[in-house]
Design an enzyme around this catalytic site. Structure first.
Site, mmCIF file in Angstrom:
data_model
loop_
_atom_site.group_PDB
_atom_site.id
_atom_site.type_symbol
_atom_site.label_atom_id
_atom_site.label_comp_id
_atom_site.label_asym_id
_atom_site.label_seq_id
_atom_site.Cartn_x
_atom_site.Cartn_y
_atom_site.Cartn_z
ATOM 1 N N GLU A 1 0.885 -1.168 0.000
ATOM 2 C CA GLU A 1 0.000 0.000 0.000
ATOM 3 C C GLU A 1 0.921 1.216 0.000
ATOM 4 O O GLU A 1 1.164 1.814 1.040
ATOM 5 C CB GLU A 1 -0.935 -0.041 1.212
ATOM 6 C CG GLU A 1 -2.119 0.927 1.098
ATOM 7 C CD GLU A 1 -1.834 2.254 1.743
ATOM 8 O OE1 GLU A 1 -1.075 3.057 1.136
ATOM 9 O OE2 GLU A 1 -2.358 2.501 2.830
ATOM 10 N N GLU B 1 4.961 11.082 0.049
ATOM 11 C CA GLU B 1 5.784 10.208 0.889
ATOM 12 C C GLU B 1 6.806 9.408 0.077
ATOM 13 O O GLU B 1 7.667 8.756 0.631
ATOM 14 C CB GLU B 1 4.944 9.270 1.760
ATOM 15 C CG GLU B 1 4.087 9.999 2.773
ATOM 16 C CD GLU B 1 3.230 9.076 3.613
ATOM 17 O OE1 GLU B 1 3.019 7.916 3.209
ATOM 18 O OE2 GLU B 1 2.791 9.517 4.689
#
Length: 537
Positions: free
Chosen positions: A260, A269
């Protein structure tokens, strides 16, 4: 399976007969609660730690850089570590005795100890299974250490894992994608990239995976071990490896990667890069990736309430007598500062000014370096006459299973996820008429704080007779930091429709085409249908 797994990881973890600090009582190992000696290299410091019941044994971890190992017998050794008391400015030595189960394990332990102590991994020598290189990895070279520390600290906390687990759209879609595609998992080797709590590893084991390697760099790896140990029927086929996918070594290649890796706007991120690196390092040729494709969707929007809300935040700096101080010199900077924050919330899809377009990222084909800079040309045709306040973005990902193709979407109007949607708001809106063309550019540049700098430009082209010969009549730009969003987190508000807006929802996710020039094998990418959400069986 337990014995073979232990053998494969003997250079990373060793099961001991007993361990104790000198002048202290020993901690014995038993079949139910073994004492584990584990080599680790968190933060670039090589350490030897001792665990029992998945918990650290206080006082028994040693820094390999200041430790020497001596043999006391065929299956017994002594660790001597130099320590210091900074308050008293004194130094002293402490010792830990280790009793091994047999002489062979003692020899293997001494060999691993010397390799870790010398820190010669990654310099042309073979890395033992599960070991972590002490040289700088790709991750360390491109990410600021302070950002990485905060990132792994955040995901090392159970409350944040719970927030993701309770996103039932997310978790349920992953579960359905795995269980409905048992044929892809049964008897296969799976690597869970950034395993977190280990939930996806457990799903893969439920689907019949032969073995799952759960790679997790944060302290959440210890919680994952406990969760997996508490589900022994599945856990006997799962091995948790603490470390970064850029650094660890695995004993075998993977048939499937599951992860994920999505952040806000899909790429925040920068974990997609780690997912791609794991593909290159661990996945067999033609292996599967769950998910396999990601799409960033974009459309201009009009939201007067949001624009006024952001602009009003800067009014504080228009005070000319704030305790005798004139704040107005900073008003302009504050105004631009508020508009440099992308807005994360859920919005009504009727705010969209045109049908969306999308940018496709094929995880199976893209190179890691291609994610360092993403440049997307924009072109829309306005469906209504209004003020355009910026660009709305969301994403979806495809689980291209052999049996079922399933989408996870974060689109406005769909069930809300913990990603919500994101909007880049212009400090100077532009005016458009129905049928007018809107062009622009979304340019994202990765930075070392694990996020992106966003440069957005939107322009309205001349409209009406003579437009073909005309040029740009309005343009507006903004620069935003995806790392510093404004978490508005509101649920969609009821908005009245503009008089010239048709009473149908502009966004129809199932009508978004994928063109063959965007992605090969486009026929595999079936669009989300109304019942494509997670269904738990």
């Amino acid at each position: 399976m337990e014995g073979s797994t232990e053998l494969k990881h003997k250079h990373l973890e060793f099961t001991l007969a007993a361990v104790s600090e000198l002048s202290s009582s020993s901690v014995s190992s038993s079949s139910s609660t073994p004492v584990i000696a584990r080599f680790s290299a968190d933060g670039g410091v090589a350490e030897l730690r001792f665990h029992q019941d998945s918990e650290f044994i206080d006082g028994l971890n040693v820094d390999l850089g200041t430790t020497q190992l001596f043999k006391l017998g065929p299956a017994k050794s002594l660790c001597i570590s130099d320590s210091s008391d900074t308050n008293k400015e004194t130094s002293y030595s402490r010792g830990v005795t280790i009793q091994f189960r047999n002489e062979e394990e003692s020899r293997d332990f001494h060999s691993a100890f010397e390799q870790w102590k010398e820190g010669n991994f990654g310099q042309g020598t073979h890395l033992p299974n599960g070991a972590i290189s002490s040289s700088k990895s790709k991750f360390d070279n491109k990410i600021e250490p302070s950002s990485a520390k905060m990132y792994f600290h955040y995901y090392g906390q159970l409350l944040h894992q719970q927030n993701m687990l309770q996103d039932y759209v997310r978790t349920g879609t992953y579960y359905a994608a795995v269980i409905e595609n048992r044929a892809d998992f049964t008897g296969r080797v799976v690597v869970d990239v950034g395993a977190g709590s280990g939930i996806l590893s457990l799903f893969a084991a439920q689907a019949g995976a032969r073995h799952v390697y759960a790679v997790e760099a944060s302290e959440m790896a210890e919680y994952a071990r406990k969760l997996i140990a508490g589900n022994p029927t599945l856990g006997q086929r799962i091995t948790v490896i603490k470390g970064k996918v850029e650094e660890v070594e695995l004993p075998e290649k993977a048939d499937i990667l599951i992860s994920e890796p999505m952040g806000t706007l899909l790429v925040n991120e920068r974990m997609l890069e780690s997912y791609v690196i794991a593909r290159d390092r661990f996945l067999v040729p033609n292996g599967k990736m769950f998910p396999s494709v990601g799409r960033i969707h974009m459309a201009p929007f009009s939201d007067e309430y949001l624009f006024v809300e952001i602009a009003n935040k800067a009014l504080f700096w228009q005070q000319q007598n704030y305790y005798g101080v004139d704040l107005t010199p900073l008003y302009g900077s504050a105004f631009q500062g508020y508009f440099s924050q992308p807005v994360v919330d859920a919005f009504d899809p009727r705010l969209l000014v045109s049908p969306p377009m999308c940018h496709v990222i094929d995880f199976a084909e893209i190179k890691e370096e291609d994610l360092y800079e993403i440049d997307i040309p924009l072109k829309f045709v306005a469906s209504v006459g209004t003020r355009v306040h910026g660009l709305a973005c969301w994403f979806d990902v495809l689980f291209n299973g052999s049996t079922v193709q399933r989408w996870l979407t974060t689109a406005p109007g769909a069930p809300t996820t913990h990603w919500y949607q994101i909007r880049c708001v212009l400090s100077q809106p532009i005016y458009v008429m129905a049928g007018q063309e809107i062009t622009g550019r979304l340019h994202m540049i990765a930075h070392n704080a694990q996020s992106y700098t966003i440069n957005l430009t939107l322009s309205a082209k001349m409209w009406g007779p003579g437009a073909e010969q005309g040029g740009i009549i309005q343009t507006s730009s903004c620069k935003l930091d995806l790392k510093e969003p404004y978490y508005r987190m509101s649920q969609p508000q009821p908005y009245t429709m503009a008089q010239d807006q048709q009473p149908h929802q502009l966004l129809q996710a199932q009508d978004i085409p994928i063109h063959t020039e965007d992605l090969e094998e486009a026929e595999l990418l079936q669009q989300p249908s109304e019942n494509s959400g997670a269904q738990l069986h």
